[in-house]
Design a protein around this motif. Structure first.
Motif, PDB file in Angstrom:
ATOM      1  N   SER A  22      86.312  15.638  29.769  1.00 32.98           N
ATOM      2  CA  SER A  22      84.957  15.624  30.303  1.00 32.98           C
ATOM      3  C   SER A  22      84.205  14.361  30.012  1.00 32.98           C
ATOM      4  O   SER A  22      83.190  14.083  30.591  1.00 32.98           O
ATOM      5  N   THR A  23      84.616  13.707  28.919  1.00 28.67           N
ATOM      6  CA  THR A  23      84.006  12.279  28.738  1.00 28.67           C
ATOM      7  C   THR A  23      84.395  11.440  29.964  1.00 28.67           C
ATOM      8  O   THR A  23      83.376  10.657  30.518  1.00 28.67           O
ATOM      9  N   VAL A  24      85.387  11.457  30.437  1.00 27.93           N
ATOM     10  CA  VAL A  24      86.049  10.563  31.473  1.00 27.93           C
ATOM     11  C   VAL A  24      85.118  10.912  32.699  1.00 27.93           C
ATOM     12  O   VAL A  24      84.724  10.126  33.458  1.00 27.93           O
ATOM     13  N   ILE A  25      85.137  12.416  32.978  1.00 27.41           N
ATOM     14  CA  ILE A  25      84.317  12.672  34.173  1.00 27.41           C
ATOM     15  C   ILE A  25      82.742  12.302  34.184  1.00 27.41           C
ATOM     16  O   ILE A  25      82.299  11.550  34.860  1.00 27.41           O
ATOM     17  N   ALA A  26      82.136  12.510  32.904  1.00 29.29           N
ATOM     18  CA  ALA A  26      80.844  12.191  32.641  1.00 29.29           C
ATOM     19  C   ALA A  26      80.584  10.540  32.776  1.00 29.29           C
ATOM     20  O   ALA A  26      79.635  10.278  33.125  1.00 29.29           O
ATOM     21  N   GLY A  27      81.798   9.858  32.327  1.00 31.29           N
ATOM     22  CA  GLY A  27      81.508   8.282  32.720  1.00 31.29           C
ATOM     23  C   GLY A  27      81.543   8.215  33.997  1.00 31.29           C
ATOM     24  O   GLY A  27      80.847   7.331  34.603  1.00 31.29           O
ATOM     25  N   PHE A  28      82.510   8.682  34.663  1.00 34.08           N
ATOM     26  CA  PHE A  28      82.442   8.676  36.413  1.00 34.08           C
ATOM     27  C   PHE A  28      81.221   8.875  36.965  1.00 34.08           C
ATOM     28  O   PHE A  28      80.684   8.150  37.753  1.00 34.08           O
ATOM     29  N   VAL A  29      80.739   9.984  36.533  1.00 27.31           N
ATOM     30  CA  VAL A  29      79.563  10.445  37.157  1.00 27.31           C
ATOM     31  C   VAL A  29      78.362   9.460  36.862  1.00 27.31           C
ATOM     32  O   VAL A  29      77.445   9.181  37.701  1.00 27.31           O
ATOM     33  N   LEU A  60      78.487   6.314  36.168  1.00 26.34           N
ATOM     34  CA  LEU A  60      79.033   5.124  37.081  1.00 26.34           C
ATOM     35  C   LEU A  60      78.593   5.288  38.618  1.00 26.34           C
ATOM     36  O   LEU A  60      78.040   4.439  39.174  1.00 26.34           O
ATOM     37  N   ALA A  61      78.880   6.478  39.038  1.00 24.80           N
ATOM     38  CA  ALA A  61      78.450   6.937  40.286  1.00 24.80           C
ATOM     39  C   ALA A  61      77.056   7.031  40.644  1.00 24.80           C
ATOM     40  O   ALA A  61      76.399   6.669  41.814  1.00 24.80           O
ATOM     41  N   THR A  62      76.459   7.487  39.612  1.00 17.28           N
ATOM     42  CA  THR A  62      74.822   7.447  39.651  1.00 17.28           C
ATOM     43  C   THR A  62      74.177   6.142  39.678  1.00 17.28           C
ATOM     44  O   THR A  62      73.032   5.969  40.468  1.00 17.28           O
ATOM     45  N   GLN A  63      74.802   5.208  39.034  1.00 19.65           N
ATOM     46  CA  GLN A  63      74.067   3.914  39.014  1.00 19.65           C
ATOM     47  C   GLN A  63      74.548   3.092  40.360  1.00 19.65           C
ATOM     48  O   GLN A  63      73.939   2.107  40.603  1.00 19.65           O
ATOM     49  N   LEU A  64      75.465   3.340  41.115  1.00 24.49           N
ATOM     50  CA  LEU A  64      75.894   2.651  42.300  1.00 24.49           C
ATOM     51  C   LEU A  64      74.773   3.144  43.227  1.00 24.49           C
ATOM     52  O   LEU A  64      74.176   3.336  44.008  1.00 24.49           O
TER      53      LEU A  64
END
Length: 124
Positions: free
Chosen positions: A111-118, A120-124
């Motif tokens: 969940s933490t890894v997914i949240a981290g990817f999400v 990062l993806a929203t900042q791009l």
């Protein structure tokens, strides 16, 4: 043959009869000796029978002791089996809780890894 028959006088026949009687007396003495020997053998067999009876009694006592030992072993093994079942039950419970902790940790990490990817993806 006839010469032999004529040479057998009454005196010679009486002598022959006495010799035969003496030899049969010796045979009778030998049979008496054999009978005495068999009586000794019979007594020895009686002694052997007594010894076997004593051995049988010892085996019966040993069998009784072995029965008691067998019962005690069954009781003790039953008690040990109960303790092992309880210990394995505790180990099983601990392994289940460790498994749950690993699953929850994996879910939290994922969940933490997914949240981290999400993020990062929203900042791009």
């Amino acid at each position: 043959m006839e010469a032999v028959r004529q040479s057998w006088t009454d005196e010679r026949l009486d002598e022959f009869g006495k010799r035969i009687d003496e030899r049969f007396d010796r045979v009778d003495e030998r049979f008496d000796d054999v009978d005495r020997r068999f009586e000794q053998v019979d007594r020895r067999f009686e002694q052997v029978d007594l010894k076997f009876a004593q051995v049988d009694k010892r085996f019966e006592r040993i069998e009784g002791k072995l029965d008691r030992i067998d019962q005690r072993m069954e009781t003790e093994f039953g008690r040990i089996e109960g303790r092992l079942d309880a210990e394995f039950g505790r180990i099983d419970t601990r392994l289940d809780s460790i498994g749950r902790a690993i699953i929850f940790g994996a879910i939290a990490f994922s969940s933490t890894v997914i949240a981290g990817f999400v993020a990062l993806a929203t900042q791009l």
